[in-house]
Design a protein around this motif. Structure first.
Motif, short mmCIF file in Angstrom:
data_model
loop_
_atom_site.label_atom_id
_atom_site.label_comp_id
_atom_site.label_asym_id
_atom_site.label_seq_id
_atom_site.Cartn_x
_atom_site.Cartn_y
_atom_site.Cartn_z
N LEU C 98 -27.18 84.13 4.18
CA LEU C 98 -28.53 83.75 3.81
C LEU C 98 -29.43 84.98 3.70
O LEU C 98 -30.14 85.18 2.70
CB LEU C 98 -29.09 82.77 4.85
N ILE C 99 -29.41 85.82 4.73
CA ILE C 99 -30.26 87.00 4.74
C ILE C 99 -29.96 87.91 3.57
O ILE C 99 -30.84 88.42 2.90
CB ILE C 99 -30.06 87.75 6.08
N ARG C 100 -28.65 88.05 3.30
CA ARG C 100 -28.27 88.98 2.23
C ARG C 100 -28.66 88.45 0.85
O ARG C 100 -28.72 89.22 -0.13
CB ARG C 100 -26.77 89.30 2.28
N MET C 101 -28.94 87.17 0.75
CA MET C 101 -29.45 86.64 -0.51
C MET C 101 -30.98 86.60 -0.51
O MET C 101 -31.63 86.72 -1.56
CB MET C 101 -28.91 85.24 -0.75
N MET C 102 -31.53 86.38 0.69
CA MET C 102 -32.96 86.15 0.78
C MET C 102 -33.77 87.45 0.63
O MET C 102 -34.78 87.48 -0.06
CB MET C 102 -33.23 85.53 2.16
N ILE C 103 -33.30 88.51 1.27
CA ILE C 103 -34.05 89.76 1.26
C ILE C 103 -34.20 90.33 -0.16
O ILE C 103 -35.31 90.70 -0.57
CB ILE C 103 -33.40 90.77 2.22
N PRO C 104 -33.12 90.40 -0.94
CA PRO C 104 -33.31 90.86 -2.31
C PRO C 104 -34.31 90.01 -3.08
O PRO C 104 -35.09 90.52 -3.89
CB PRO C 104 -31.92 90.74 -2.93
N ARG C 105 -34.31 88.73 -2.79
CA ARG C 105 -35.26 87.86 -3.48
C ARG C 105 -36.69 88.22 -3.09
O ARG C 105 -37.58 88.29 -3.93
CB ARG C 105 -34.95 86.39 -3.14
N ILE C 173 -36.41 93.12 10.47
CA ILE C 173 -35.68 93.01 9.21
C ILE C 173 -36.56 93.32 8.00
O ILE C 173 -36.17 94.06 7.09
CB ILE C 173 -35.10 91.57 9.06
N ALA C 174 -37.77 92.77 8.02
CA ALA C 174 -38.57 92.79 6.80
C ALA C 174 -39.49 94.00 6.67
O ALA C 174 -39.94 94.32 5.56
CB ALA C 174 -39.40 91.51 6.71
N ALA C 175 -39.77 94.67 7.77
CA ALA C 175 -40.80 95.71 7.73
C ALA C 175 -40.57 96.79 6.68
O ALA C 175 -41.53 97.22 6.00
CB ALA C 175 -40.96 96.35 9.11
N PRO C 176 -39.35 97.29 6.49
CA PRO C 176 -39.19 98.34 5.48
C PRO C 176 -39.65 97.91 4.10
O PRO C 176 -40.16 98.73 3.33
CB PRO C 176 -37.68 98.60 5.50
#
Lengths: 215, 215, 215, 215
Positions: C98-105, C173-176
DNA sequence: AATGAATGAGCATTCATTCAT
DNA sequence: CATGAATGAATGCTCATTCAT
């Protein structure tokens, strides 16, 4: 007596509020205030009020206070110097006759109260606005003296006028006019007895011409 | 070239550093700044700096900026008008001789660059400082013209000078001097060709005297 | 990237020129100007000009400058947060997938240059417009973090993610992504070397996931 | 937290009113106002009042509003970046140990509320003051990232850290700190739940180090 | 609906004047 | 006497907002 250069005048003469009248009114008001107070002491508030507009409105037509000042001074430059020049160049008669017609004409122009006040401003602000002094010199003072100098030089060639630097002769003839105008603007308002300029110049010509003419 | 009016000169002459020189220095500095910028645009900071004192020190000797300005302008009034007057009154010779001695003397005085700059200031600020314009008129301009007028009137009585308003005759004689001084202060700094004042007045007298003298 | 809220859309759809496109154009122009200058330094003149309308026309659609600003900022709020949420909620697979699909989005969304500029504005004007900061927090920031936090919390319940405050994990996870976007808007225009956001997030996930995942 | 650069500090410490304290007070007051309102919306009146001086007094120490702004922003630049650098360069131990000591130190610095507010200002005004953004980038952001990047690169050479662009690794490590600071300055004042920065960074390092370290 | 001329409050900046030292 | 830091009123200029056309 400044006549402002044409505004971005549009065509339809009833639709826009009165945009094309504004710059003229502002310049007229500014002329009054500047000639009373000088550049630095003049307040934009006063100019706006006298022009019947808000302070902000000034900036619809001019970029800075200095621009308004320059508009005032430049608008007074043009007026009739050119007319005199063409009159002089086309004049066929002898020197004395020309001078006796030309000087009253210059006196008349100088008498339009506008020019005198502007000259006073130019003198007073020449330190702060050399560019304006230069323009006035080139377009008014030097041109006026130049015309007279040319007339005298040609008369000398024809033997009508005695020798001597024609530029000095020119000032010799015209100076009382300049002096009287400055005197009127500067000292008459504080009680000085004015000079009657036409009489002055009449009498002055009667003084100088005998010495100038060769006869 | 203003010579400051006496300072609040105290008695003990060795006790304070050089206090009684200060007002003179201030007035001299103020003269420079005012004649460059005019009254309103002149900054007390500049005057103080040029006088080598602190801004606060100005207020030890003068109450306001206007006081300094008046000191400058009044100090330039006195100088040599009186000398001319006594010279004139005691002169025994004929009119032409008197005038040919008097005019160069006036030219000399006017040539001291100080007076010209002050006249420029007086003209420029006459709207804001009518009192100063009045003083200058009464003590310099009118007095100068008055002396000349008196000389002429007396010469007329003696039959040496032709009829005509003697005051107008006076301006007829003196105007080129005034015009040349103002020209020098206003237009020469922006590139105008200067008039050589002694030559100008020499030539002018040669123009004007033949018409004025009766013989 | 702001999509303007509905104009005062009238009924008759062919009668007025294109009135219902105007607010959108204005908001787009305002978005450009505000994001360049900030709220206070932005001039309505500029916005009007860039929108191709007169300054007065702005007031047909908005009451004040602040209204325009709010329209700009709010219009950028909506876009795709909802889409992500539904995507996340319906996702059946394991956390890592999920994360590996969600972050690029999310990176994609953030990459639409619009959002970055608006975030910069929100940060810069949060002191003057707390209400706007609140809206952005509630509708974008907190919501985004909240979604991620929920995902993590559920993964923790399933034993897929190690213990620890899930909200801190979310920022971990999201900060960068946030940092890179702000960096791009703030420092890249003055010469900073940009971060390649997809690569950055790829590498970052490879860094954090080993520590986060339990297995 | 700006510490103003030394004023034209004179020697005698009791004689001058308090001249050498003033610029510091002004910068501190300006810092408060600017960080609340941004550059354009800040009023010099407010700054002066908060500094306990008159508006005119500001101009004894600064030339323009922009100068004050720059003083605020530049004074916040220096503080402890240098200290970190020397600490890092002299650190003999392994990467993990260095990072676990360095990050809390950076967090501490960032926690001094001053830096966060200044960063917010720099972000918000970067469009209007690119020069300031450049200075901040060069002296703070790039330098900070650069130090971290260097540390990582050297650790990679020693085989302690896995492959990958060290600059991206640096952001991967440090971003939550930046994000949390901006979050605190922007959204916490409007009610957002703050992040506890030390805990956040602790937890983040536990997340990120397993993936970064090779062993 | 649309324009753009006009307004006027607001603000940065200057500078004569004061006063603690 | 002398200083120069400090004041605060004054003023040029800007710009959001209004409104006659």
């Amino acid at each position: 007596m400044p006549t402002p250069s044409a505004p971005p005048s549009s065509g339809s003469p009833k639709w826009r509020r009165r945009a094309e009248a504004r710059p003229a009114e502002i310049v007229r008001a500014a002329y009054e205030v500047f000639s009373e107070k000088g550049f630095a002491a003049a307040r934009l508030d006063d100019i706006a009020q006298r022009a019947g507009v808000s302070k902000g409105a000034l900036y619809l037509y001019f970029e800075t206070k200095q621009d308004i000042f320059e508009a005032v001074v430049k608008d007074a430059v043009a007026p009739n110097i050119g007319a005199i020049e063409t009159f002089v160049l086309g004049f066929p008669g002898p020197f004395e006759q020309l001078i006796r017609m030309m000087i009253p004409r210059m006196a008349e122009i100088a008498n339009q109260s506008g020019l005198g006040k502007v000259i006073k401003m130019v003198i007073g602000e020449s330190g702060n606005f050399p560019e304006i002094a230069r323009i006035w010199h080139d377009d008014v003072i030097a041109k006026g003296i130049g015309i007279l100098t040319g007339v005298i030089a040609r008369a000398q060639e024809r033997g009508e006028v005695r020798a001597g630097d024609p530029r000095l002769h020119a000032l010799s003839i015209a100076a009382p006019l300049l002096a009287a105008v400055i005197f009127r603007e500067t000292f008459v308002p504080v009680g000085a007895k004015p000079f009657d300029i036409p009489t002055l110049m009449q009498q002055h010509l009667d003084n100088v011409l005998p010495g100038l003419l060769t006869s």
